[in-house]
Design a protein around this motif. Structure first.
Motif, PDB file in Angstrom:
ATOM      1  N   TRP A  63       1.014  -1.441  -0.133  1.00 21.56           N
ATOM      2  CA  TRP A  63       0.021  -0.020  -0.042  1.00 21.56           C
ATOM      3  C   TRP A  63       0.950   1.225   0.109  1.00 21.56           C
ATOM      4  O   TRP A  63       2.344   1.229   0.340  1.00 21.56           O
ATOM      5  N   GLU A  64       0.369   2.456  -0.418  1.00 20.45           N
ATOM      6  CA  GLU A  64       0.967   3.755  -0.499  1.00 20.45           C
ATOM      7  C   GLU A  64       1.173   3.927   1.220  1.00 20.45           C
ATOM      8  O   GLU A  64       0.291   3.808   1.890  1.00 20.45           O
ATOM      9  N   TRP A  65       2.412   4.432   1.354  1.00 19.61           N
ATOM     10  CA  TRP A  65       2.676   4.663   2.948  1.00 19.61           C
ATOM     11  C   TRP A  65       3.688   5.743   2.860  1.00 19.61           C
ATOM     12  O   TRP A  65       4.715   5.750   2.485  1.00 19.61           O
ATOM     13  N   GLY A  66       3.445   6.839   3.898  1.00 22.66           N
ATOM     14  CA  GLY A  66       4.135   7.787   3.906  1.00 22.66           C
ATOM     15  C   GLY A  66       5.101   7.842   5.033  1.00 22.66           C
ATOM     16  O   GLY A  66       5.654   6.676   5.508  1.00 22.66           O
ATOM     17  N   SER A  67       5.266   8.775   5.951  1.00 19.01           N
ATOM     18  CA  SER A  67       6.393   8.808   7.196  1.00 19.01           C
ATOM     19  C   SER A  67       5.817   7.872   8.180  1.00 19.01           C
ATOM     20  O   SER A  67       4.665   7.803   8.507  1.00 19.01           O
ATOM     21  N   TYR A  68       6.570   6.922   8.857  1.00 18.34           N
ATOM     22  CA  TYR A  68       6.159   6.051   9.829  1.00 18.34           C
ATOM     23  C   TYR A  68       5.800   7.080  10.958  1.00 18.34           C
ATOM     24  O   TYR A  68       4.818   6.877  11.927  1.00 18.34           O
ATOM     25  N   PHE A  69       6.817   8.081  11.460  1.00 19.93           N
ATOM     26  CA  PHE A  69       6.356   8.990  12.712  1.00 19.93           C
ATOM     27  C   PHE A  69       5.880  10.070  11.878  1.00 19.93           C
ATOM     28  O   PHE A  69       6.008  10.540  10.547  1.00 19.93           O
ATOM     29  N   LEU A  76      23.369   7.557  28.235  1.00 20.01           N
ATOM     30  CA  LEU A  76      22.766   8.422  27.510  1.00 20.01           C
ATOM     31  C   LEU A  76      23.113   9.968  27.666  1.00 20.01           C
ATOM     32  O   LEU A  76      23.036  10.700  26.646  1.00 20.01           O
ATOM     33  N   ARG A  77      23.387  10.404  28.907  1.00 15.91           N
ATOM     34  CA  ARG A  77      23.562  11.898  29.177  1.00 15.91           C
ATOM     35  C   ARG A  77      24.939  12.330  28.594  1.00 15.91           C
ATOM     36  O   ARG A  77      25.126  13.574  28.448  1.00 15.91           O
ATOM     37  N   ASP A  78      25.644  11.593  28.173  1.00 12.83           N
ATOM     38  CA  ASP A  78      26.905  11.929  27.312  1.00 12.83           C
ATOM     39  C   ASP A  78      27.010  12.028  26.074  1.00 12.83           C
ATOM     40  O   ASP A  78      27.885  12.504  25.511  1.00 12.83           O
ATOM     41  N   PHE A  79      25.927  11.513  25.487  1.00 16.35           N
ATOM     42  CA  PHE A  79      25.838  11.575  24.055  1.00 16.35           C
ATOM     43  C   PHE A  79      25.172  13.174  23.548  1.00 16.35           C
ATOM     44  O   PHE A  79      24.040  13.472  24.381  1.00 16.35           O
ATOM     45  N   VAL A  80      25.332  13.559  22.420  1.00 15.51           N
ATOM     46  CA  VAL A  80      24.678  14.907  21.909  1.00 15.51           C
ATOM     47  C   VAL A  80      23.798  14.641  20.764  1.00 15.51           C
ATOM     48  O   VAL A  80      23.026  15.578  20.424  1.00 15.51           O
ATOM     49  N   GLY A  81      23.786  13.435  20.164  1.00 12.32           N
ATOM     50  CA  GLY A  81      22.842  13.089  19.086  1.00 12.32           C
ATOM     51  C   GLY A  81      22.348  11.544  19.157  1.00 12.32           C
ATOM     52  O   GLY A  81      22.894  10.843  19.830  1.00 12.32           O
ATOM     53  N   CYS A  82      21.159  11.418  18.757  1.00 12.70           N
ATOM     54  CA  CYS A  82      20.405  10.064  18.813  1.00 12.70           C
ATOM     55  C   CYS A  82      19.713  10.148  17.304  1.00 12.70           C
ATOM     56  O   CYS A  82      19.083  11.080  17.180  1.00 12.70           O
ATOM     57  N   PHE A  83      19.475   8.868  16.731  1.00  7.32           N
ATOM     58  CA  PHE A  83      18.622   8.332  15.798  1.00  7.32           C
ATOM     59  C   PHE A  83      18.187   7.217  15.791  1.00  7.32           C
ATOM     60  O   PHE A  83      19.079   6.362  16.189  1.00  7.32           O
ATOM     61  N   LEU A  84      17.154   7.037  15.008  1.00  8.78           N
ATOM     62  CA  LEU A  84      16.714   5.513  14.946  1.00  8.78           C
ATOM     63  C   LEU A  84      16.827   5.151  13.376  1.00  8.78           C
ATOM     64  O   LEU A  84      16.641   6.023  12.474  1.00  8.78           O
ATOM     65  N   THR A  85      16.832   3.839  13.064  1.00 12.85           N
ATOM     66  CA  THR A  85      16.729   3.287  11.681  1.00 12.85           C
ATOM     67  C   THR A  85      16.077   2.168  11.599  1.00 12.85           C
ATOM     68  O   THR A  85      15.839   1.276  12.500  1.00 12.85           O
ATOM     69  N   GLY A  86      15.530   2.104  10.463  1.00  8.16           N
ATOM     70  CA  GLY A  86      14.487   0.904  10.085  1.00  8.16           C
ATOM     71  C   GLY A  86      13.978   1.143   8.578  1.00  8.16           C
ATOM     72  O   GLY A  86      13.451   2.202   8.209  1.00  8.16           O
ATOM     73  N   SER A  87      13.383   0.166   8.122  1.00  2.00           N
ATOM     74  CA  SER A  87      12.652   0.133   7.028  1.00  2.00           C
ATOM     75  C   SER A  87      11.538   1.250   6.897  1.00  2.00           C
ATOM     76  O   SER A  87      11.306   2.221   6.208  1.00  2.00           O
ATOM     77  N   ALA A  88      10.569   1.124   8.049  1.00  2.00           N
ATOM     78  CA  ALA A  88       9.464   1.852   8.219  1.00  2.00           C
ATOM     79  C   ALA A  88      10.060   3.226   8.673  1.00  2.00           C
ATOM     80  O   ALA A  88       9.717   4.216   8.260  1.00  2.00           O
TER      81      ALA A  88
END
Length: 290
Positions: A122-128, A244-256
């Motif tokens: 099906w047509e599907w845009g951004s997961y978030f 976690l408090r020591d990191f400056v950036g965070c991101f997720l990855t996945g097909s969706a």
């Protein structure tokens, strides 16, 4: 949002194209009662399925690990995936191949059940929410933990493994978060409910958990390759929540999820830094490359 059982068109079902509303299973289906089911989630970009062969290979691996023999070849499944996106005229969307045990036996033992395969798209845009993807999504930390690797077929995309992910996602949404960070059985950072997680430190290096009790995502591996091509050092290691408090950036990855920035995990704040924006741009360029 339209209910998924009320959409129109065709679904590839055991080598036939059936009407969407007629793609049915019996309520005494082993896959429903005992989670004898595996699946894949694949993105369509400009009428092409990204890394289709890798997804199909993983589908067959998952099925084998679950004691199921898919009654088609990998090429036949690849062809079926490509066929159904043409039939449905999906330009930018999602593909969901699913393999499950049928209704011949209704008990824990399922040696004589038929193996079924269906592929929907099906047509599907951004997961978030697209706005949140720009600003960065917010995560809580789940109360549920990933089980030890000797208790589950952790390296498969099996439906039963997603029970605690759904519970975690629902809890996060009820608390006003977009998703949930899950820890492993030892209390280390593992993944989000449907995506792998990465962190950027003050020196520009990227850190990500070792996938030893959760799925090593296809998008995860792709983004690691992109980062290395840019000279970014990747550290695959055990990560404690207190780091976690020591990191400056965070991101997720996945097909969706694709590449989705994270703005906070509970009280830990992150910036949508240039590195993450650049990785996302490179990923979007790659997936749309003909």
């Amino acid at each position: 949002m339209m209910s998924y059982d009320k959409r129109s068109g065709k679904i590839w079902y055991n080598n036939d194209l059936v009407e969407w509303a007629e793609a049915k299973i019996h309520v005494l289906n082993h896959g429903l009662h005992y989670a004898s089911c595996v699946f894949e989630g694949e993105r369509v970009y400009e009428k092409s399925i990204f890394k289709l062969e890798e997804h199909t290979s993983r589908l067959f691996y998952s099925a084998k690990r679950m004691g199921m023999t898919i009654p088609y070849t990998e090429k036949e499944i690849n062809d079926a995936c490509n066929k159904i996106i043409l039939v449905q005229n999906v330009e930018n969307g999602y593909v969901r191949p699913t393999v499950w045990r049928g209704s011949e036996m209704m008990a824990i033992s399922a040696q004589q059940t038929k193996i079924h395969v269906a592929i929907a798209t099906w047509e599907w845009g951004s997961y978030f929410d697209p706005k949140l993807k720009v600003e960065g999504i917010r995560l809580n930390i789940s109360n549920w933990r990933k089980p030890p690797p000797n208790t589950i077929p952790w390296d498969t995309k099996a439906s039963g493994l997603y029970m605690i992910n759904t519970l975690s996602k629902h809890e996060a949404e009820q608390q006003g978060y977009a998703d949930s960070l899950m820890l492993d059985h030892e209390g280390n950072v593992a993944e989000a409910t449907g995506a792998n997680v990465f962190f950027k430190d003050k020196n520009g290096e990227i850190h990500t958990p070792i996938p030893d009790c959760f799925l090593d995502g296809i998008t995860r591996r792709t983004v690691i390759e992109i980062a290395k091509s840019k000279g970014i050092k990747i550290n695959e290691r055990k990560i404690k929540p207190e780091e976690l408090r020591d990191f400056v950036g965070c991101f997720l990855t996945g097909s969706a999820a694709e590449v989705t920035p994270v703005s906070c995990i509970v009280d830990n704040q992150f910036k949508v830094c240039e590195t993450i924006i650049d990785l996302n741009k490179s990923y979007q360029t790659l997936v749309r490359k003909k």
